[in-house]
Design a protein around this motif. Structure first.
Motif, PDB file in Angstrom:
ATOM      1  N   SER A  73      25.009 -18.536  14.296  1.00  0.00           N
ATOM      2  CA  SER A  73      24.942 -19.899  13.764  1.00  0.00           C
ATOM      3  C   SER A  73      23.717 -20.629  14.286  1.00  0.00           C
ATOM      4  N   SER A  74      23.445 -20.473  15.560  1.00  0.00           N
ATOM      5  CA  SER A  74      22.264 -21.139  16.102  1.00  0.00           C
ATOM      6  C   SER A  74      20.987 -20.558  15.512  1.00  0.00           C
ATOM      7  N   ARG A  75      20.967 -19.247  15.298  1.00  0.00           N
ATOM      8  CA  ARG A  75      19.789 -18.626  14.674  1.00  0.00           C
ATOM      9  C   ARG A  75      19.579 -19.149  13.262  1.00  0.00           C
ATOM     10  N   TYR A  76      20.669 -19.288  12.506  1.00  0.00           N
ATOM     11  CA  TYR A  76      20.542 -19.765  11.134  1.00  0.00           C
ATOM     12  C   TYR A  76      20.127 -21.236  11.102  1.00  0.00           C
ATOM     13  N   LEU A 130      36.539 -17.145  10.126  1.00  0.00           N
ATOM     14  CA  LEU A 130      36.181 -16.162   9.115  1.00  0.00           C
ATOM     15  C   LEU A 130      35.365 -16.790   7.983  1.00  0.00           C
ATOM     16  N   LEU A 131      35.656 -18.031   7.646  1.00  0.00           N
ATOM     17  CA  LEU A 131      34.921 -18.678   6.554  1.00  0.00           C
ATOM     18  C   LEU A 131      33.442 -18.867   6.879  1.00  0.00           C
ATOM     19  N   PRO A 132      33.072 -19.460   8.024  1.00  0.00           N
ATOM     20  CA  PRO A 132      31.642 -19.522   8.323  1.00  0.00           C
ATOM     21  C   PRO A 132      31.012 -18.146   8.549  1.00  0.00           C
ATOM     22  N   SER A 134      24.907 -27.988   4.760  1.00  0.00           N
ATOM     23  CA  SER A 134      26.268 -27.667   4.310  1.00  0.00           C
ATOM     24  C   SER A 134      26.918 -26.642   5.250  1.00  0.00           C
ATOM     25  N   TYR A 135      26.122 -25.713   5.770  1.00  0.00           N
ATOM     26  CA  TYR A 135      26.682 -24.773   6.741  1.00  0.00           C
ATOM     27  C   TYR A 135      27.062 -25.488   8.035  1.00  0.00           C
ATOM     28  N   ALA A 136      26.255 -26.441   8.456  1.00  0.00           N
ATOM     29  CA  ALA A 136      26.571 -27.185   9.683  1.00  0.00           C
ATOM     30  C   ALA A 136      27.891 -27.936   9.532  1.00  0.00           C
ATOM     31  N   VAL A 137      28.124 -28.527   8.356  1.00  0.00           N
ATOM     32  CA  VAL A 137      29.400 -29.220   8.119  1.00  0.00           C
ATOM     33  C   VAL A 137      30.556 -28.222   8.137  1.00  0.00           C
TER      34      VAL A 137
END
Length: 141
Positions: A69-72, A126-128, A9-12
């Motif tokens: 993001s890549s770490r997550y 800001l949202l991600p 869901s984070y990737a989307v």
């Protein structure tokens, strides 16, 4: 929600909001840095420092967001917790630059409603970013 579903869901979310914010905000930030430091004949010293600092903060924020993001996506919440303070500080600088874009867009919208297009230049990140912060602070299931 399990970790795998949260990552998907984070990737989307990152694809929808992050790419738009990174493309718009990164482009405007790079133009600001270019005009301020490479072609300084157009601006006085105070304007160069303001535009250059704002653009640099935006670019640093984009890099911090990409790193976190890549770490997550690779290591989950553990990757976010182990990432150290520098990417989070970079994300904070980018958030400050994005909030300044929101203020400028609202201020300019009084004269021309088309200035609200500026809201696509950086603020969608800001949202991600808030989601990454929330994922770092909550316990995994």
């Amino acid at each position: 929600m399990d970790e795998g579903r949260q990552r998907r869901s984070y990737a989307v979310l990152a694809l929808i909001c992050g790419i738009v914010g990174m493309a718009g905000g990164g482009t405007f930030a790079a133009i600001g840095v270019w005009v301020a430091f490479v072609e300084p004949a157009y601006l006085d010293r105070a304007s160069r420092l303001l535009i250059g600092g704002w653009g640099s903060a935006g670019l640093i924020g984009v890099l911090g967001w990409l790193w976190l993001s890549s770490r997550y996506l690779r290591a989950g919440r553990t990757g976010l917790r182990d990432s150290g303070p520098w990417p989070w500080a970079a994300l904070g600088l980018g958030a400050l630059a994005a909030v300044a874009v929101v203020g400028m867009a609202v201020w300019q919208a009084a004269a021309s409603p088309t200035a609200l297009v500026l809201l696509l230049a950086g603020p969608p990140l800001l949202l991600p970013a808030v989601m990454l912060l929330r994922l770092r602070r909550t316990q995994g299931t």
